[in-house]
Scaffold this motif. Structure first.
Motif, PDB file in Angstrom:
ATOM      1  N   LYS A 141      21.649   1.202  -3.712  1.00 42.37           N
ATOM      2  CA  LYS A 141      21.327   1.290  -5.139  1.00 42.37           C
ATOM      3  C   LYS A 141      22.461   0.751  -5.984  1.00 42.37           C
ATOM      4  CE  LYS A 141      18.185   5.247  -4.869  1.00 42.37           C
ATOM      5  NZ  LYS A 141      17.013   4.508  -5.341  1.00 42.37           N
ATOM      6  N   THR A 192      18.134  -8.817 -10.442  1.00 47.00           N
ATOM      7  CA  THR A 192      16.889  -8.866  -9.702  1.00 47.00           C
ATOM      8  C   THR A 192      16.794 -10.240  -9.052  1.00 47.00           C
ATOM      9  OG1 THR A 192      15.601  -9.677 -11.601  1.00 47.00           O
ATOM     10  CG2 THR A 192      15.686  -7.284 -11.265  1.00 47.00           C
ATOM     11  N   LYS A 197      20.206  -9.854 -18.488  1.00 49.12           N
ATOM     12  CA  LYS A 197      18.735  -9.823 -18.420  1.00 49.12           C
ATOM     13  C   LYS A 197      18.096 -11.192 -18.600  1.00 49.12           C
ATOM     14  CE  LYS A 197      19.159  -5.462 -17.874  1.00 49.12           C
ATOM     15  NZ  LYS A 197      19.123  -4.920 -16.495  1.00 49.12           N
ATOM     16  N   SER A 232       9.912   4.614 -11.305  1.00 47.21           N
ATOM     17  CA  SER A 232      10.125   3.215 -11.637  1.00 47.21           C
ATOM     18  C   SER A 232      11.300   2.728 -10.817  1.00 47.21           C
ATOM     19  CB  SER A 232      10.412   3.042 -13.130  1.00 47.21           C
ATOM     20  OG  SER A 232      10.722   1.707 -13.439  1.00 47.21           O
ATOM     21  N   ASN A 233      11.066   1.691 -10.017  1.00 48.36           N
ATOM     22  CA  ASN A 233      12.109   1.143  -9.155  1.00 48.36           C
ATOM     23  C   ASN A 233      12.752   2.204  -8.276  1.00 48.36           C
ATOM     24  OD1 ASN A 233      11.883  -1.584 -10.001  1.00 48.36           O
ATOM     25  ND2 ASN A 233      13.059  -1.111 -11.836  1.00 48.36           N
ATOM     26  N   SER A 263      14.924   6.013 -21.726  1.00 48.74           N
ATOM     27  CA  SER A 263      15.156   4.882 -20.838  1.00 48.74           C
ATOM     28  C   SER A 263      15.328   3.609 -21.653  1.00 48.74           C
ATOM     29  CB  SER A 263      13.993   4.730 -19.856  1.00 48.74           C
ATOM     30  OG  SER A 263      14.000   5.788 -18.927  1.00 48.74           O
ATOM     31  N   SER A 271      16.372   0.459 -19.841  1.00 49.51           N
ATOM     32  CA  SER A 271      15.950  -0.596 -18.926  1.00 49.51           C
ATOM     33  C   SER A 271      15.904   0.016 -17.535  1.00 49.51           C
ATOM     34  CB  SER A 271      16.940  -1.766 -18.973  1.00 49.51           C
ATOM     35  OG  SER A 271      18.202  -1.359 -18.469  1.00 49.51           O
ATOM     36  N   ASP A 272      15.740  -0.825 -16.528  1.00 50.27           N
ATOM     37  CA  ASP A 272      15.749  -0.327 -15.157  1.00 50.27           C
ATOM     38  C   ASP A 272      17.107   0.222 -14.771  1.00 50.27           C
ATOM     39  OD1 ASP A 272      13.123  -0.996 -14.854  1.00 50.27           O
ATOM     40  OD2 ASP A 272      13.537  -2.950 -13.956  1.00 50.27           O
ATOM     41  N   ASP A 273      18.138  -0.155 -15.507  1.00 54.12           N
ATOM     42  CA  ASP A 273      19.500   0.223 -15.117  1.00 54.12           C
ATOM     43  C   ASP A 273      20.221   1.108 -16.130  1.00 54.12           C
ATOM     44  OD1 ASP A 273      19.384  -1.464 -12.773  1.00 54.12           O
ATOM     45  OD2 ASP A 273      19.559  -3.156 -14.136  1.00 54.12           O
ATOM     46  N   LYS A 276      22.149   4.036 -14.063  1.00 54.15           N
ATOM     47  CA  LYS A 276      21.337   4.884 -13.202  1.00 54.15           C
ATOM     48  C   LYS A 276      22.145   5.537 -12.071  1.00 54.15           C
ATOM     49  CE  LYS A 276      17.369   4.493 -15.278  1.00 54.15           C
ATOM     50  NZ  LYS A 276      16.213   3.784 -14.739  1.00 54.15           N
TER      51      LYS A 276
END
Length: 770
Positions: free
Chosen positions: A34, A55, A71, A428-429, A466, A468-470, A485
């Protein structure tokens, strides 16, 4: 963790990965932990492109899309080198050698060398097809270009669809027809509605009803039907209104030659799947084969017939409630659910209160407050004593115990995370936020878990947002901080309030001043602007919220539950149904509203005013337009600050589906993107368009208008919903009904099911098996 095996089942290398894609062109995108970034390995497990991307997607034609830490999207070659210095906000896959890319809210195309061969100047684009044509939108009109950006078909259409069987359905002034690849109108634009060509035919509507035409515009099936469904396994459902039978709809099936394959004799009919279709006919409900023979049937009363004859658009009793899948179909008897096979024989007799076909032959069931997992032979493979379950996604099933604590079953890992959380947010992810009640302080503490239920961040925060994904904003002791995260705190100082990131920046407030931080947590624009909340503006949504009472809103896309797709709007739940809060302070098109000297203006990303403060209130830009208030009236400005719609409304809402709601003297109207007032403010409420119709409220009753502002179903309902697949739920005289787009009754909607037959007691598993 993921590992790789070869065709013999052996491990070619021992490395395990947190995430991994399959091998494409000899390389696989992987992420070891991770904490690490994405990179690419070869078939020996050796990294040939070191982990350095946020990604990474699989290679195709020796190219792969990756995301940087900012991003932005870029293309790399097989050595990990960037093809060019160009960066993009969004992209589509390559098609015919070109890929659509988004830069500063506009779309263009790049080639496989990373060169921008068609500049980013279009509002919207579609991918190039096999003949080198792509649909593009500019100035609210659509046309087609070739790979050299030549306008092959001029942008004169209100809408276009992709070419299907060498014809494209196009629209001008609400009339549809078909053009060929040279732009000639092979079939004139004369139909009020039309669909794409499939199997050499297309469904079109005239004043006489729906019919099928061939590629020359000739009738294959004469226009006579109220509706023609999509073809499935060579057959399509059709129905018309049988006035001789008390205004009853009769359903049947036609083939692609326009022949009536099965007569119009059913009171409801679903599409064919695995050679079977669910139908109702008078007092019979069940499944038929392609010859119209019942392979399973049951005599039902009116209430039971409803559940058989009603698909999952409104009431959902299992993922495949009205069709066969993997040889199984759900059937309900006496309020209990079971499964039949393709011969119509009972595989699992009705016994369950809930049944949900989850994944790969696994069926989650609930009976008598107990739950378990069956295989597709009806045998229990897992038993648990939970009172509730619901599907989260294909991998996760939520469970709750008697104390209403929440856990989940992870189907992929075949593990159960015992209920111990008060709330679980959607995964998510591979991570999910969960809450635990802090009994001492009587409040929830939020933390982050992985898919196996292990804490990544211990539950200690009062709230989270939240980013973003991170990244995520978390609140502790009344202050917001920015963390990743892994729980690491970024250098943002503690702030009293914060916004979402937009174009790489998020507003933050401290000690009465506003500034902006970037995604690394650095203060990009120092605290210098005043903070001000116009409670008068936000109070407007409360003023109008009560007018939206009785709007039955579709929530299926955002709900984790598959058993309730609608919820009623009431005056206490205004924010979810009105885009009423006029958002301000977020960057869009490089500009953000800022407050100084008691007036609002717009700043750039360096913090300099490019539109000087002169408005009483200023909203965010969207598609180059922003709502602002001047002398207590709202209007629209462009990015130069010039009014393109003078201030004259009491309130204006953001554009949705090409329209924006406006309010004047307490009444709602609509304007389009050309700023024309297609509906003068005369309604008590207007809801966004769904399938070409929007709900309007007048004199306390709901009705429907089309995109031209014409009233197509007069206000008459106490409660009403959006249209989904041509149907809407309405309430009148205290009863619920289903109507079509003409306002005609389809079937009465009842909730109570009456027993239609006894369920054998020995069909239920014994207590030892459950």
């Amino acid at each position: 963790m993921r590992v790789f095996i070869d065709t013999t089942g052996k491990f070619p290398f021992p490395e395990r990965f947190e995430k991994a894609f399959g091998f494409y062109e000899g390389l696989a995108a992987v992420k070891r932990t991770k904490e690490e970034k994405w990179g690419y390995i070869d078939r020996t497990g050796k990294f040939v492109i070191e982990p350095k991307f946020e990604t990474a997607l699989s290679f195709s034609d020796s190219l792969a899309w990756v995301t940087q830490s900012d991003k932005k999207k870029r293309l790399i070659d097989r050595k990990g080198n960037y093809l060019s210095d160009l960066v993009f906000d969004d992209f589509s896959v390559f098609s015919e050698g070109l890929a659509a890319v988004k830069m500063e809210d506009k779309w263009g195309f790049i080639d496989k060398k990373g060169n921008l061969v068609i500049s980013a100047k279009y509002t919207n684009v579609e991918s190039f097809d096999k003949d080198g044509l792509a649909a593009v939108e500019t100035d609210n009109k659509w046309g087609f270009i070739d790979k050299k950006d030549n306008p092959v078909i001029p942008a004169i259409y209100s809408s276009v669809r992709f070419f299907s069987e060498d014809l494209a359905c196009v629209e001008v002034d609400k009339k549809y027809g078909y053009i060929n690849r040279q732009g000639a109108a092979d079939i004139p634009l004369k139909y009020p509605e039309a669909d794409n060509f499939i199997h050499g035919v297309a469904s079109v509507r005239t004043e006489k009803g729906w019919g099928l035409i061939d590629k020359k515009g000739g009738w294959v099936a004469q226009p006579q039907y109220e509706h023609i469904g999509a073809f499935s396994e060579g057959l399509a459902t059709v129905y018309h209104l049988d006035k001789s039978d008390g205004q009853q709809f009769k359903y049947g099936y036609i083939d692609t030659l326009g022949h009536q394959a099965l007569p119009l004799k059913y009171t409801w009919a679903g599409h064919f799947s695995e050679g079977r279709a669910k139908v109702t006919m008078d007092s019979l409900s069940g499944f038929i084969d392609r010859s119209g023979n019942f392979i399973f049937q049951q005599i039902t009363n009116k209430a039971n017939r409803l559940r058989y004859g009603y698909d999952d658009e409104y009431r959902y009793y299992g993922r495949f409630a009205n069709q066969f899948n993997d040889g199984l179909a759900t059937v309900t008897d006496s309020g209990r659910i079971g499964f039949i096979d393709q011969s119509g024989a009972w595989l699992i007799r009705p016994q369950f209160e809930l049944a949900n076909y989850i994944l790969e032959g696994k069926i989650a069931v609930n009976v008598g407050g107990e739950s378990g997992m069956l295989n597709n032979q009806g045998k229990f493979i897992k038993k648990f004593n939970y009172r509730f379950f619901e599907k989260f996604n294909n991998d996760i099933v939520i469970i709750r115990n008697q104390e209403y604590k929440t856990g989940y079953i992870h189907l992929k890992y075949d593990t159960i995370i015992e209920p111990r959380f008060n709330t679980i947010q959607n995964f998510s992810n591979g991570t999910a936020w969960v809450s635990i009640m802090n009994e001492k302080e009587y409040r929830f503490n939020w933390g982050l878990i992985d898919e196996r239920g292990k804490y990544i961040i211990e539950p200690k925060y009062e709230a989270f947002r939240s980013v973003s994904d991170d990244l995520v904003w978390v609140r502790s002791q009344y202050y917001w901080i920015l963390i990743d995260k892994k729980g690491k705190t970024l250098p943002v100082p503690e702030v009293e309030n914060c916004g979402d990131f937009s174009e790489g920046l998020a507003w933050v407030e401290r000690n009465g001043l506003r500034g902006y931080v970037d995604i690394t947590g650095n203060l990009s624009i120092p605290f210098r602007y005043e903070t001000y909340y116009n409670y008068e503006v936000n109070a407007g949504q409360e003023e109008y919220a009560g007018q939206f009472g009785g709007y039955l809103r579709n929530r299926s896309e955002e709900s984790n539950s598959e058993f309730q797709q609608y919820e009623y709007m009431d005056q206490n739940d205004d924010r979810r149904f009105l885009n009423a809060s006029i958002l301000t302070g977020n960057f869009s098109g490089g500009l953000a509203a800022a407050y100084e000297n008691e007036m609002w203006g717009y700043i750039n990303k360096k913090g300099a005013f490019v539109v000087q403060p002169r408005y009483e209130w200023a909203g965010d830009f969207s598609d180059g337009l922003a709502w602002v208030r001047n002398q207590s009236k709202w209007g629209l400005i462009d990015t130069s600050g010039k009014f393109v719609l003078p201030p004259r409304y009491d309130w204006g809402l953001k554009f949705s589906n090409g329209f924006a709601q406006v309010v004047s003297t307490g009444k709602f109207g609509l304007i389009d993107k050309s700023l024309n007032e297609i509906i003068k403010p005369e309604y008590e409420a207007i809801v966004s368009f769904s399938e070409g119709l929007a709900l309007v409220k007048k004199d306390g009753k709901w009705g429907y208008i089309n995109t031209a502002g014409e009233l197509v179903i007069a206000p008459q309902f106490d409660k009403a919903s959006d249209f989904i697949h041509g149907k809407a739920v309405v309430e009148k005289f205290g009863e619920e009904f289903i109507i079509n787009k003409k306002g005609q009754l389809i079937i009465e909607r009842e909730e109570t099911l009456q027993p239609s037959g006894a369920v054998p007691d020995d069909s239920r598993p014994s207590s030892g098996d459950r």
